[in-house]
Design a protein around this motif. Sequence first.
Motif, PDB file in Angstrom:
ATOM      1  N   PHE A  37     161.010 108.828  14.279  1.00 21.70           N
ATOM      2  CA  PHE A  37     159.986 109.781  14.716  1.00 21.70           C
ATOM      3  C   PHE A  37     158.639 109.087  14.922  1.00 21.70           C
ATOM      4  O   PHE A  37     158.010 109.228  15.975  1.00 21.70           O
ATOM      5  N   PHE A  56     162.899 109.945  19.597  1.00 19.29           N
ATOM      6  CA  PHE A  56     162.949 111.320  19.094  1.00 19.29           C
ATOM      7  C   PHE A  56     164.388 111.820  19.063  1.00 19.29           C
ATOM      8  O   PHE A  56     164.808 112.492  18.118  1.00 19.29           O
ATOM      9  N   ALA A  59     166.075 110.300  16.096  1.00 15.18           N
ATOM     10  CA  ALA A  59     165.665 110.996  14.867  1.00 15.18           C
ATOM     11  C   ALA A  59     166.445 112.298  14.711  1.00 15.18           C
ATOM     12  O   ALA A  59     166.879 112.645  13.604  1.00 15.18           O
ATOM     13  N   TYR A  66     164.937 118.457  12.205  1.00 16.77           N
ATOM     14  CA  TYR A  66     163.631 117.836  11.940  1.00 16.77           C
ATOM     15  C   TYR A  66     162.593 118.502  12.855  1.00 16.77           C
ATOM     16  O   TYR A  66     162.525 118.203  14.044  1.00 16.77           O
ATOM     17  N   ALA A  69     160.167 116.298  15.032  1.00 15.22           N
ATOM     18  CA  ALA A  69     160.857 115.588  16.120  1.00 15.22           C
ATOM     19  C   ALA A  69     161.252 116.561  17.226  1.00 15.22           C
ATOM     20  O   ALA A  69     161.144 116.236  18.418  1.00 15.22           O
TER      21      ALA A  69
END
Length: 183
Positions: A37, A56, A59, A66, A69
């Motif tokens: 991230f 991203f 992640a 998340y 992200a």
Amino acid sequence: LVACGLVSFNQAGVWQNSLALFDHTLAVTERNAIVRFYRGNTLVVGGDLDDARGEFEAALEINPSYPEALQNLGHLQLRLGRPDLAIGLIERALESRPQWIHATTNLGRAQFANGDRERGLATLNSVVARAPGSVDVRHALAVAYQQSGRLNEAALAYRAALRLDPNHEPSRQGLARVRSRQR
């Protein structure tokens, strides 16, 4: 002292910049969503949007829920001209943080850019109601009004942003453009 000097010299290479530090961290850890991230954020700042998108996405492969992200990938998709993709990502981010002003502002921008102008304006107005002291939110609303041709409302929103921050140059320029079109 010689040993400490050698270790310090080696570590200095790791700390030369953020990307080098993140690369080193990824080399010594497995599946680190947080580092992916932050590496993505660093790449966005550097203008490398394609690689940032990959970070991203990496992640989110590690941690699919998340929120930061999801939001940042959504905002990136909006910047890349894919508001349809941005909406879904930002909505997922908002599932876990429904009061998140920044993400809701980006959702309104994405809705507007995706052609649902009234929904985008409604979303942006709801954010203004929740965060009346945010220059960025008022500026986003002003831009949306301006792009809709609602120049009086755009001027009011730009003025509200400038009351909050008289030095906010994007709002100053936006208001000047609106005034020139109103003549």
